[in-house]
Design a protein around this motif. Structure first.
Motif, PDB file in Angstrom:
ATOM      1  N   GLU A 119       0.756  -1.211   0.046  1.00 62.91           N
ATOM      2  CA  GLU A 119      -0.037  -0.011   0.048  1.00 62.91           C
ATOM      3  C   GLU A 119       0.958   1.400   0.172  1.00 62.91           C
ATOM      4  O   GLU A 119       0.539   2.346  -0.651  1.00 62.91           O
ATOM      5  CB  GLU A 119      -0.860   0.069   1.171  1.00 62.91           C
ATOM      6  CG  GLU A 119      -2.222   0.633   0.966  1.00 62.91           C
ATOM      7  CD  GLU A 119      -3.001   0.345   2.131  1.00 62.91           C
ATOM      8  OE1 GLU A 119      -3.474   1.058   3.071  1.00 62.91           O
ATOM      9  OE2 GLU A 119      -3.669  -0.868   2.368  1.00 62.91           O
ATOM     10  N   ARG A 120       1.821   1.205   0.599  1.00 60.18           N
ATOM     11  CA  ARG A 120       2.729   2.735   0.843  1.00 60.18           C
ATOM     12  C   ARG A 120       3.756   2.554  -0.285  1.00 60.18           C
ATOM     13  O   ARG A 120       4.630   3.027  -0.524  1.00 60.18           O
ATOM     14  CB  ARG A 120       3.665   2.810   2.039  1.00 60.18           C
ATOM     15  CG  ARG A 120       4.655   1.388   2.305  1.00 60.18           C
ATOM     16  CD  ARG A 120       5.211   1.739   3.675  1.00 60.18           C
ATOM     17  NE  ARG A 120       6.344   2.798   3.794  1.00 60.18           N
ATOM     18  CZ  ARG A 120       7.576   2.653   3.531  1.00 60.18           C
ATOM     19  NH1 ARG A 120       8.123   1.344   3.608  1.00 60.18           N
ATOM     20  NH2 ARG A 120       8.350   3.595   3.662  1.00 60.18           N
ATOM     21  N   GLY A 121       3.666   1.567  -1.391  1.00 58.68           N
ATOM     22  CA  GLY A 121       4.433   1.639  -2.593  1.00 58.68           C
ATOM     23  C   GLY A 121       5.587   0.886  -2.679  1.00 58.68           C
ATOM     24  O   GLY A 121       6.691   1.140  -3.653  1.00 58.68           O
ATOM     25  N   ILE A 122       5.966  -0.206  -1.746  1.00 56.34           N
ATOM     26  CA  ILE A 122       7.117  -0.913  -2.005  1.00 56.34           C
ATOM     27  C   ILE A 122       6.773  -1.883  -3.248  1.00 56.34           C
ATOM     28  O   ILE A 122       5.687  -2.616  -3.065  1.00 56.34           O
ATOM     29  CB  ILE A 122       7.463  -1.534  -0.671  1.00 56.34           C
ATOM     30  CG1 ILE A 122       7.746  -0.633   0.393  1.00 56.34           C
ATOM     31  CG2 ILE A 122       8.614  -2.795  -0.784  1.00 56.34           C
ATOM     32  CD1 ILE A 122       8.750   0.093   0.187  1.00 56.34           C
ATOM     33  N   LEU A 123       7.713  -2.118  -4.051  1.00 61.62           N
ATOM     34  CA  LEU A 123       7.237  -2.848  -5.003  1.00 61.62           C
ATOM     35  C   LEU A 123       7.928  -4.353  -4.835  1.00 61.62           C
ATOM     36  O   LEU A 123       9.122  -4.524  -4.141  1.00 61.62           O
ATOM     37  CB  LEU A 123       8.039  -2.531  -6.343  1.00 61.62           C
ATOM     38  CG  LEU A 123       7.444  -1.021  -6.764  1.00 61.62           C
ATOM     39  CD1 LEU A 123       8.311  -0.512  -8.030  1.00 61.62           C
ATOM     40  CD2 LEU A 123       5.794  -1.197  -6.870  1.00 61.62           C
ATOM     41  N   PHE A 124       7.542  -5.545  -5.101  1.00 61.90           N
ATOM     42  CA  PHE A 124       7.870  -6.836  -5.008  1.00 61.90           C
ATOM     43  C   PHE A 124       8.211  -7.330  -5.930  1.00 61.90           C
ATOM     44  O   PHE A 124       7.280  -7.719  -7.062  1.00 61.90           O
ATOM     45  CB  PHE A 124       6.856  -7.671  -4.019  1.00 61.90           C
ATOM     46  CG  PHE A 124       6.605  -7.075  -2.661  1.00 61.90           C
ATOM     47  CD1 PHE A 124       7.472  -7.484  -1.732  1.00 61.90           C
ATOM     48  CD2 PHE A 124       5.795  -6.113  -2.589  1.00 61.90           C
ATOM     49  CE1 PHE A 124       7.393  -6.755  -0.402  1.00 61.90           C
ATOM     50  CE2 PHE A 124       5.462  -5.561  -1.168  1.00 61.90           C
ATOM     51  CZ  PHE A 124       6.253  -5.920  -0.225  1.00 61.90           C
ATOM     52  N   ASP A 125       9.440  -8.089  -6.330  1.00 62.03           N
ATOM     53  CA  ASP A 125      10.093  -8.530  -7.536  1.00 62.03           C
ATOM     54  C   ASP A 125      10.346  -9.999  -7.144  1.00 62.03           C
ATOM     55  O   ASP A 125      10.750 -10.230  -6.181  1.00 62.03           O
ATOM     56  CB  ASP A 125      11.229  -7.713  -8.056  1.00 62.03           C
ATOM     57  CG  ASP A 125      12.058  -8.297  -8.999  1.00 62.03           C
ATOM     58  OD1 ASP A 125      11.332  -8.628 -10.147  1.00 62.03           O
ATOM     59  OD2 ASP A 125      13.117  -8.663  -9.110  1.00 62.03           O
ATOM     60  N   VAL A 126      10.425 -10.942  -8.153  1.00 60.85           N
ATOM     61  CA  VAL A 126      10.568 -12.218  -8.104  1.00 60.85           C
ATOM     62  C   VAL A 126      11.973 -12.584  -7.759  1.00 60.85           C
ATOM     63  O   VAL A 126      12.409 -13.305  -6.886  1.00 60.85           O
ATOM     64  CB  VAL A 126       9.949 -13.017  -9.236  1.00 60.85           C
ATOM     65  CG1 VAL A 126      10.264 -14.591  -9.333  1.00 60.85           C
ATOM     66  CG2 VAL A 126       8.436 -12.735  -9.370  1.00 60.85           C
ATOM     67  N   GLY A 127      12.707 -12.397  -8.934  1.00 60.36           N
ATOM     68  CA  GLY A 127      14.117 -12.672  -8.767  1.00 60.36           C
ATOM     69  C   GLY A 127      14.349 -14.082  -8.333  1.00 60.36           C
ATOM     70  O   GLY A 127      15.151 -14.504  -7.511  1.00 60.36           O
ATOM     71  N   HIS A 128      13.950 -14.849  -9.221  1.00 60.78           N
ATOM     72  CA  HIS A 128      13.883 -16.387  -9.217  1.00 60.78           C
ATOM     73  C   HIS A 128      15.433 -17.114  -8.775  1.00 60.78           C
ATOM     74  O   HIS A 128      15.440 -17.491  -7.480  1.00 60.78           O
ATOM     75  CB  HIS A 128      13.329 -16.972 -10.465  1.00 60.78           C
ATOM     76  CG  HIS A 128      13.223 -18.532 -10.307  1.00 60.78           C
ATOM     77  ND1 HIS A 128      14.102 -19.360  -9.874  1.00 60.78           N
ATOM     78  CD2 HIS A 128      11.896 -19.317 -10.566  1.00 60.78           C
ATOM     79  CE1 HIS A 128      13.375 -20.504  -9.930  1.00 60.78           C
ATOM     80  NE2 HIS A 128      12.323 -20.681 -10.461  1.00 60.78           N
TER      81      HIS A 128
END
Lengths: 412, 443
Positions: B291-300
């Protein structure tokens, strides 16, 4: 990259071997094609440590720590690519992610290094890859580093080349001469002299255009039995075919009879569908199948080992024939048979597993033409010295839902 | 089985057709015994019409593909015309007669060139790096971001030797560690983390460097994260964080307090990240951070994607913002995590194809503040991926070697970079060899 932790955890979860589990890996129910042992049938292959322990019609699964169901797949000795580029040349590739993932467990770097650079090649590539890497050493001391070096006849020393070969007889399996853009045969003569001094084969990439004042016949005369002509199905290298009759030249057949070998060396510019089609029609298949895979051809012709084999299947070669020309034949050329290129019991467990797909598939050649074929060989699993290095279909591993709160499931 | 010929036409056949039309109209005019003047006028008109229709404008026409271009709201059958390096036109029924080469893509999806924001492609740098081109372009990736392989000390060498020579568009997150990703010795040393030097390097190469990376830092303090956050702020660029929680240095504090909106946490489906509680429920702080704008990336990568985490998280609606590979020398072997592999995993877990494409085009473009990328625009650069969604039985391994069996597989069949067909797996853009004549001396 949390690879380090993952690596540490491998081995924490160890399948406890029950009594009687004598094999580490059992490849079960695959169609084994092992031309060296004249096997072309459904068989099981058992591996202990880094060696092939047993090949038989039915080996019970409870005798192995890990069973891989290979039913429906083709199991062959790890392929040997006689013509690869993994050092020196600007378009060199890392062999693990390009060759082990396409069924080749052994590659021969074709002239990337010369006697001046071989030690660097050994330190930076040969000693660090999981792929088994040999060298055809370039007759040019600096190796395949561009035309200025490759045309420098003063840097073509048969003695120094042979001396380096004597230093590493297990790694350097022959001599390469390539790209010589001066008139005449000096490069070839020096390479053959190095071959004579070291008692090893020479592999030749040499254009025959009139500007260089060279003929195919004279090249064949200088070559010795056991020497190889690579790029055989190009149309500016070897005149396999008469261009008007599109039949194999009599002097080409004579050369083969004398023991000159013809290698594919597909690459970016050296495999042309009409040449291959006509040659195959006139009964002139290659002695050895190889890729000349590099950073250009990996995009243009996609010519890794299964790709080149698929093209020959389309032109009428049988799969066992193609496997022979990709295993036992190249192993004999580099004089590593019967250590390599066979699934013989007690031999090193270098194994490739393929899927022979049926459907409609497009293939491309050097001039960027398209061939539509109905069969395509595709690598799915590779074992190198008894260790699984590639497993596209996850054949060696359990489904995640059944693995519980799994740690890293060990690689067999 | 019949073999389908390559569906490639060229302007010669188009021209021949028009000649035939002209002849026919002349013949018809003659037999109807029209006055000579009228005949001439008609012929002139026909010639003019033919000339207009035959004006070749497009170098390449991608015909009938299913275009998915999330940014521009396109999702359906369309043609894309390419001239030089750019997209000339996108629309329905663009005239084939205007193209030098027409490729029928009826069986395929056409998307903007994919973007992989977590890669390791500084091939002359540390050991784990890969060749930048062949592990990207062959999978439809036209933009790759190297995630901190080099720091301010090594970046210029990376740029000169690799970035400037790569055919893929190669961008970079600059490691806050000056020496770059060269092991614990430097990566755990705060003295290596010179904020001013990093900021200066980002400002010097704004075209190449999209932000800052921090990774692998083991001491249980906030030095690495806080310096990286500061460097990203001062250089007005994006931050990507790889984080190992420690006693006194918790994950919740990272994503709720230390990181700033727009910063990216990579490896978030990994085991080291406490994203789920003991009942596999997504933690409240994950939603708050999003909600506060942190982005979540996979990076397998080799260690950071686990079905037993991703499947329950996705079922609860916690999808990744961006899908990326963390591709390097180990992960490309087992579990073979190139971008098509990682995309296929999400497709089989239950994301729609559109959701997968969004997370490999528009979302990563926004994340790295390159909103000119990941979209198909008239006049825009022609970076395009052509994908096949194969049906059948396919298996995919995660970082723990657990296997997911699925019925769909994404495979890139063609990649265009700057308008050029750089990858054409099955020769879709090429003429059939058997009709090409004896093409000796093709060079």
């Amino acid at each position: 990259m949390s690879a380090r932790l993952a690596v540490l955890l491998i081995g924490v979860v160890v399948t406890v071997p029950a009594l009687g589990q004598t094999y580490d890996i059992l490849l079960k129910g695959g169609h084994v094609i092992d031309p060296a042992n004249e096997i072309d049938a459904v068989m099981d292959v058992a591996i202990s440590g880094d060696k092939i322990a047993r090949v038989a019609a039915s080996i019970p699964g409870d005798q192995a720590k890990r069973t891989i169901n290979a039913a429906g797949y083709i199991v062959t000795p790890g392929l040997i690519d006689l013509h690869a580029h993994v050092f020196g040349y600007g378009g060199s590739l890392w062999p693990d992610d390009t060759q082990l993932t396409t069924g080749a467990t052994t590659v021969v770097d074709c002239g990337g290094s010369g006697w001046r650079t071989f030690d660097t090649f050994k330190e930076t590539v040969i000693d660090r890859t999981r792929t088994r890497v040999f060298s055809f050493i370039n007759i040019v001391g600096k190796g395949m580093v561009g035309s200025a070096a490759e045309n420098d006849v003063d840097d073509m020393s048969p003695e120094k080349t042979a001396a380096k070969m004597a230093e590493y007889p297990d790694l350097i399996v022959g001599i390469k001469t390539a790209h010589f853009a001066h008139k005449g045969y000096t490069a070839l003569e020096r390479a053959v002299e190095a071959g004579r001094l070291s008692d090893n084969p020479v592999i030749i990439d040499m254009r025959i255009t009139t500007e260089y004042d060279r003929t195919t016949q004279r090249i064949f005369e200088i070559m010795r039995p056991g020497d190889l002509r690579t790029h055989s199905y190009s149309d500016h290298q070897v005149e396999i075919l008469n261009r008007s009759t599109r039949k194999v030249q009599p002097f080409t057949r004579e050369a083969r009879q004398r023991g000159i070998l013809f290698d594919v060396g597909h690459g970016n510019g050296s495999f042309v569908f009409p040449v291959a089609a006509d040659a195959m029609k006139d009964d002139f298949p290659p002695d050895t199948i190889s890729t000349d895979l590099h950073n250009g051809s990996i995009f243009t012709t996609k010519s890794d080992m299964p790709n080149v084999i698929s093209k020959f299947l389309h032109f009428g070669m049988t799969l066992p024939d193609a496997i022979e020309k990709s295993t036992v034949r190249p192993a004999k050329v580099i004089r590593k048979f019967p250590e390599l290129g066979t699934l013989g019991e007690g031999r090193v467990a270098d194994i490739a597993v393929f899927k022979l797909r049926k459907g409609v598939f497009g293939f491309t050649d050097a001039p960027q033409r398209r061939l539509m074929a109905t069969k395509k060989l595709e690598a799915v699993l590779t074992i190198r010295a008894g260790r699984l290095v590639f497993d596209q279909d996850g054949l060696a591993f359990p489904e995640w839902q059944t693995a519980g709160d799994y740690e890293v499931i060990p690689i067999p | 089985m019949t073999i389908r010929r390559a569906v490639v036409s060229n302007r010669k056949t188009g021209f021949a057709m028009h000649l035939l039309t002209i002849c026919l109209s002349l013949f018809l005019a003659a037999v109807t015994a029209a006055p000579l003047a009228a005949q001439e006028a008609e012929a002139a008109e026909a010639t003019e019409a033919a000339a207009t229709a035959d004006t070749v404008i497009y170098d390449l026409l991608l015909k009938n593909g299913h275009v998915i271009d999330i940014q521009n709201g396109r999702n359906g059958r369309m043609d894309i015309a390419i001239t030089g390096r750019t997209i000339h036109e996108i629309g329905e029924n663009l005239p084939a007669s205007r193209a030098k080469n027409v490729v029928d893509l009826t069986e395929y999806y056409v998307t903007p060139g994919l973007i992989d924001i977590h890669t390791h492609l500084d091939q002359k740098g540390a050991w784990l790096n890969l060749n930048p081109d062949h592990n990207t372009l062959r999978y439809g990736v036209t933009t790759a971001v190297d995630a901190g392989s080099s720091g301010h000390q090594g970046f210029e060498k990376f740029k000169k030797e690799t970035i400037d020579r790569a055919r893929v568009r190669l961008l970079a997150f600059l490691n806050i560690v000056g020496a770059g990703m060269y092991g614990d010795g430097v990566e755990n040393d705060p003295a290596q983390m010179n904020v001013d030097a990093a900021v200066a390097m980002v400002k010097k190469y704004p075209e190449d460097i999209v932000g800052i990376k921090t990774a692998h830092y083991q001491p249980a303090d906030w030095e690495a994260v806080d310096r990286a956050v500061k460097a990203a702020e001062l250089s007005n660029s994006v931050l990507m964080v790889d984080f190992h929680p420690k006693e006194g240095r918790g994950y919740e504090d990272l994503i709720l307090k230390h990181m700033k909106p727009g910063n990216i946490h990579t490896h978030f489906y990994g085991r080291l990240t406490p994203q789920l509680d003991a009942n596999k429920k997504v933690q409240d702080y994950m939603w708050k951070a999003r909600e506060r704008g942190i982005l979540f990336d996979v990076g397998h990568g080799s260690g950071s994607f686990w079905f037993r985490i991703a499947v329950p998280a996705i079922k609860q609606g916690f999808l990744p913002d961006t899908i990326s590979t963390d591709i390097h020398k180990n992960s490309i072997m087992l579990p073979r995590a190139h971008l098509n592999n990682v995309m296929s995993k999400f497709l089989n877990i239950g994301l729609s194809l559109e959701q997968v494409i969004e997370r490999t085009t528009v979302n990563p473009a926004k994340a790295i503040r390159r909103t000119d990328l990941g979209r198909l625009d008239k006049g825009g650069v022609a970076d395009i991926a052509v994908l096949k969604v194969e049906q059948g039985k396919f298996a995919f391994l995660d970082s723990g070697h657990g296997k997911l069996i699925g019925d769909k597989n994404i495979r890139c069949v063609m990649t265009l970079r700057r308008g050029r067909v750089i990858w054409d797996a099955e020769g879709l853009s090429m003429p059939d060899w058997s009709t090409a004549g004896p093409y000796s001396n093709f060079r």
